[in-house]
Enzyme design. Structure first.
Site, PDB file in Angstrom:
ATOM      1  N   LEU A  63       0.717  -0.779   0.068  1.00  0.00           N
ATOM      2  CA  LEU A  63       0.104  -0.322  -0.233  1.00  0.00           C
ATOM      3  C   LEU A  63       1.041   1.637  -0.158  1.00  0.00           C
ATOM      4  CD1 LEU A  63      -3.201  -0.955   2.371  1.00  0.00           C
ATOM      5  CD2 LEU A  63      -2.777  -1.351   0.025  1.00  0.00           C
ATOM      6  N   ARG A  64       1.924   1.006   0.293  1.00  0.00           N
ATOM      7  CA  ARG A  64       2.888   2.360  -0.091  1.00  0.00           C
ATOM      8  C   ARG A  64       3.036   3.205   0.997  1.00  0.00           C
ATOM      9  NH1 ARG A  64       5.921  -1.252  -3.064  1.00  0.00           N
ATOM     10  NH2 ARG A  64       5.406  -1.498  -5.124  1.00  0.00           N
ATOM     11  N   ASN A  94       6.669  -3.685   3.951  1.00  0.00           N
ATOM     12  CA  ASN A  94       8.279  -2.121   3.270  1.00  0.00           C
ATOM     13  C   ASN A  94       8.212  -1.398   2.675  1.00  0.00           C
ATOM     14  OD1 ASN A  94       7.120  -3.808   1.294  1.00  0.00           O
ATOM     15  ND2 ASN A  94       8.489  -3.373  -0.157  1.00  0.00           N
ATOM     16  N   HIS A 238       4.660 -15.970  -2.907  1.00  0.00           N
ATOM     17  CA  HIS A 238       4.411 -16.088  -4.790  1.00  0.00           C
ATOM     18  C   HIS A 238       5.165 -16.683  -5.628  1.00  0.00           C
ATOM     19  CE1 HIS A 238       7.779 -13.713  -3.424  1.00  0.00           C
ATOM     20  NE2 HIS A 238       6.926 -12.306  -3.222  1.00  0.00           N
ATOM     21  N   ASP A 339       0.099  -9.831  -4.573  1.00  0.00           N
ATOM     22  CA  ASP A 339       1.283  -9.025  -4.654  1.00  0.00           C
ATOM     23  C   ASP A 339       1.122  -7.544  -5.416  1.00  0.00           C
ATOM     24  OD1 ASP A 339       3.879  -8.494  -3.986  1.00  0.00           O
ATOM     25  OD2 ASP A 339       4.919  -9.867  -5.731  1.00  0.00           O
ATOM     26  N   HIS A 343       3.642   1.428  -8.167  1.00  0.00           N
ATOM     27  CA  HIS A 343       4.615   2.088  -8.509  1.00  0.00           C
ATOM     28  C   HIS A 343       3.967   3.874  -9.455  1.00  0.00           C
ATOM     29  CE1 HIS A 343       7.985  -0.201  -6.796  1.00  0.00           C
ATOM     30  NE2 HIS A 343       7.581  -1.073  -7.977  1.00  0.00           N
TER      31      HIS A 343
END
Lengths: 465, 353
Positions: A63-64, A94, A238, A339, A343
């Site tokens: 989700l950044r 991350n 994944h 996944d 971006h």
């Protein structure tokens, strides 16, 4: 809370292992009635039309937020999930800073609350402090704060010793380690899946051995920890190769506590897409199941080196994609996870080898999986199972729907309604994610989502044409 | 000079562009807006490039080797990798056609300030570039340039992927020595590419052009530098394009008609792909003894730059069988031909727009 009646649809209930014609009634957000139709009442209701299924669960999304809100936010990510038919998502840690202590998790949870989305947002905590692979994160505090697993996804744990300690510590907390299995020595500088296409395009290959050897290592370490920590759990995320799936199959047959997921893009797309092919994996093999040569087939219809296809793990050959499908059929793969990795344009509009890894696929997941169903490679029930009860089994009691990911009368309504006969075109305007770099732009997919209901409330409704 | 021209005209059976006039004034059979790879070129395309290069050779033989064909056209040479031979060859080729030439080396441009390839390409287009020659360390970069550039892009070498102008000048060089009449002189000839095939864009582009021309193509080198090529050969054979892959240098060299040695880079040792330069020279270097296994008079080629004493012995490189300096001269003619043909396409598409 929503009131809803859907008559004459195809109901799929993976919890009961049942599908058929029926109707549902939702009153004040509660699934008040599930009526299965028999005989003449069911006439004309086909599994290829409107389908009602439990809301999907995604074990793996990015989700950044915090740190990369240009690429996605909690709000846009949840909106995208709802459009894709998902009602529960598990965010990867991350972020910047990494979710390695409860403060970051609290921030993400409050962003979810502020978004007003009725979706359930769960999160994996970082496995190591700062995701640096050196020391353990604040695992106990993260567990108390409600994380559903621990992962350094994107940065595979290099140290076998740290990995072993993480499995044991997390296992004692009742939580799985969610591992991105990759031997980073074998993938240094890698740009795409190893094989014929990489050789011809002159791109550095990401060998199958890098995933398979990391999976083998993870499994033998799991076996090593199991006698001391009976609650230990490993989830491999994944998985993309036949070789790694063979190891998982063997481990499951030996009773090791391991689960795994595969992504829609590794199931349907292959490395030849990087060369410009646009045919699905099952259309890219010969009668013996071997990958065909897209140059010889004159199957290269798009520009090569599209960075929308750059992803880690990379797209593999058709044999590997079909092995992922076979794993979904025989239960080696427990779940489909997207996944979803959005971006910015800046990070994708560069040379292929310099582009960021990731496909933002949460809104195209259902369509790709239904293509496999339409091609006869997966039954509708298998597909819905891998999107609902499969991932629910990995989460156990840690989703609010624990134990009831089905069409259960009296439970909070949590479901998706889609029309398999209604194909939609993937365009940037049709996507809710900020990561509009989909490799499927311009293509049509089956199964437009008409309605997503989460926790008794309307999460998404398709606009009337 | 006149005699040469008449001789060529006599054996011509297709329309060779008259290179003294601008390309849009005469239709040619060339249809490619960009030249990014050689896998998309048909036999007719290859033939047209060869014959146009013949015409350019004739220009190069004139006392003043310059024609006005690309007068007023801007050729921008954008190199992200160090290069002498290819960059200068394109520069000379463009000037011989009277084009305006702009050279950009990445190290001295905004690229060193972090400008993206896309932005750089848009900038050079805004500055008037019509033809863009791109050299880049990353495979596929010229493809990205072509997607945003309004004119024609000519791949000057990208990563491990392709070096089309080199493959075409190699083909031209073989043809000029072994060809007869309209024949390329390649069909059925045993051609060996020897060395670091894995990292070589020259090898990859030559695989496409030489198999299309019917060569008995062999790739030879240490197994670590051939990874993936056996699988390519197996799949390619099913499609009717045959080549062989071996680490047995004796088998490869035996009765060869052409041997092309490839550069070995020191980084390969650090990466653990090779034990040492010394061992490479001993086991795979193109020496006079190895060359003696080939047919008498077999051609020796090298795309340059050479490590003499490593992949090729100095006496072989400078010996009577070497056509390495021919490759350099022919490179100018072939690049003139390519610029000329691409300029014609761009000019016509602009005219019809």
């Amino acid at each position: 809370m929503i009131d809803l009646e859907i008559s004459r649809a195809w109901l799929v209930d993976p919890l009961a292992g049942r599908e058929g014609a029926g109707e549902i009634v939702v009153r004040d957000g509660v699934l008040a009635a599930v009526n299965w139709l028999e005989g003449s009442a069911a006439d004309g209701i086909e599994p290829t039309g409107v389908v009602v299924a439990p809301g999907f669960i995604d074990l793996h999304v990015h989700l950044r937020e915090p740190g990369n809100e240009d690429a996605e936010t909690v709000a846009t990510g949840l909106a995208a999930a709802a459009r894709g038919g998902f009602t529960t998502v598990c965010a990867m840690p991350n972020t910047t800073p990494a979710m390695d202590e409860p403060g970051v998790l609290a921030r993400v949870s409050s962003a979810a609350l502020a978004s007003g989305s009725p979706l359930e947002l769960l999160a994996h905590g970082a496995l190591s402090a700062g995701r640096a692979g050196q020391t353990l994160s604040a695992m106990g505090e993260l567990a108390d704060a409600g994380v559903v697993g621990f992962s350094d996804d994107g940065s595979p744990v290099r140290s076998a010793s740290l990995f072993r300690h993480a499995l044991a510590y997390a296992g004692a907390l009742g939580l799985p380690v969610v591992e991105h299995a990759e031997d980073a020595d074998l993938t240094e500088g890698a740009e795409m899946g190893d094989g014929l296409v990489a050789t011809i395009l002159g791109l550095r290959g990401w060998p199958v051995a890098a995933e398979a050897s990391a999976v083998a290592r993870a499994l033998v370490v799991l076996a090593d920890v199991l006698p001391d920590v009976p609650g230990v759990r490993l989830h491999l995320t994944h998985i993309s190769t036949a070789a790694a799936l063979d190891f998982v199959r063997l481990a499951k047959s030996r009773g090791l506590p391991v689960t795994c997921d595969v992504t829609p893009h590794h199931v349907a797309l292959t490395d030849e897409w990087v060369a410009g092919a646009r045919r699905y994996a099952w259309d890219a093999v010969d009668a013996d199941g071997h990958a065909r040569d897209p140059w010889a087939d004159h199957a290269l219809v798009a520009q090569p080196y599209a960075t929308s296809l750059r992803v880690n793990p990379p797209l593999r050959c058709a044999e590997d994609a079909l092995a992922c499908l076979a794993a979904l059929r025989d239960g080696t793969a427990d779940a489909i996870a997207t996944d979803h990795a959005p971006h910015t344009e800046v990070d994708k509009a560069v040379e292929f080898g310099a582009a960021a890894n990731g496909i933002a696929g949460i809104e195209t997941a259902l369509g790709l999986i239904l293509e496999a169903v339409d091609a006869g490679r997966l039954s509708l029930l298998q597909a819905m199972t891998a999107l609902t009860t499969g991932p629910a089994g990995v989460l156990g009691q840690r989703t609010r729907r624990a134990g009831a990911v089905g069409l259960v009368e009296g439970s909070k309504a949590d479901l998706v309604v889609f029309d398999r006969s209604d194909r939609w075109t993937v365009t940037t305007a049709a996507l809710a994610t900020k990561g509009t770099h989909s490799p499927l732009l311009g293509m049509t997919l089956p199964g437009r989502v008409l309605l997503t209901v989460a926790d008794g409330a309307l999460a998404y409704e398709a606009a009337a044409d | 000079m006149t005699e040469v021209r008449e001789a060529r005209a006599a054996r011509s059976d297709v329309v060779i562009p008259s290179v003294d006039v601008s390309p849009e004034q005469q239709p040619t059979a060339w249809r490619h807006r960009h030249l990014l790879d050689v896998d998309g070129l048909s036999a007719a395309d290859l033939d047209l490039v060869m014959r146009t290069a013949d015409a350019m050779r004739e220009v190069l033989g004139r006392p003043i080797s310059k024609v006005p064909a690309l007068r007023g056209r801007n050729v921008t040479i954008l190199f992200y990798e160090a290069s002498t031979r290819t960059r200068v060859s394109f520069d000379v080729a463009a000037r011989n056609l009277s084009a305006d030439v702009v050279n950009i080396a990445a190290a001295t441009s905004s690229v060193s300030k972090g400008e993206s390839l896309v932005d750089t390409v848009r900038t050079v287009e805004a500055l008037g570039a019509h033809l863009l020659v791109v050299r880049h360390a990353r495979s596929g970069a010229p493809q990205l340039a072509a997607e945003v550039f309004g004119g024609s892009v000519l791949n000057g070498g990208d990563g491990w992927h392709a070096h089309p102008s080199q493959a075409l000048l190699d083909l031209y060089t073989i043809r000029s020595r072994l060809g007869t009449g309209g024949d390329l002189g390649v069909a059925g000839r045993k051609i060996v590419i020897l060395g670091d095939v894995l990292h070589s864009r020259v090898a990859r582009s030559n695989i496409w052009s030489l198999t299309a021309a019917g060569a008995d193509l062999w790739l030879c080198g240490p197994a670590t530098l051939l990874r993936g090529f056996e699988a390519w050969a197996g799949r390619s054979a099913l499609a009717g394009r045959r080549f062989r892959v071996t680490s047995d240098v004796g088998a490869a060299m035996r009765d060869a008609d052409v041997v092309m040695a490839l550069r070995i880079q020191r980084e390969r040792m650090a990466a653990g792909l090779l034990p040492s330069m010394r061992e490479y020279a001993a086991r795979y270097g193109l020496t006079a003894a190895r060359l003696a296994l080939a047919r008498p008079g077999a051609l020796v080629m090298h795309p340059g730059p050479m490590n003499e004493g490593v992949e090729i012995a100095p006496d072989v490189a400078a010996g009577g069988q070497s056509v390495i300096t021919d490759q350099v001269t022919n490179g100018v003619a072939v690049r003139m031909a390519l610029l000329y043909l691409l300029a014609g396409v761009t000019a016509r598409s602009v005219a019809s727009a």
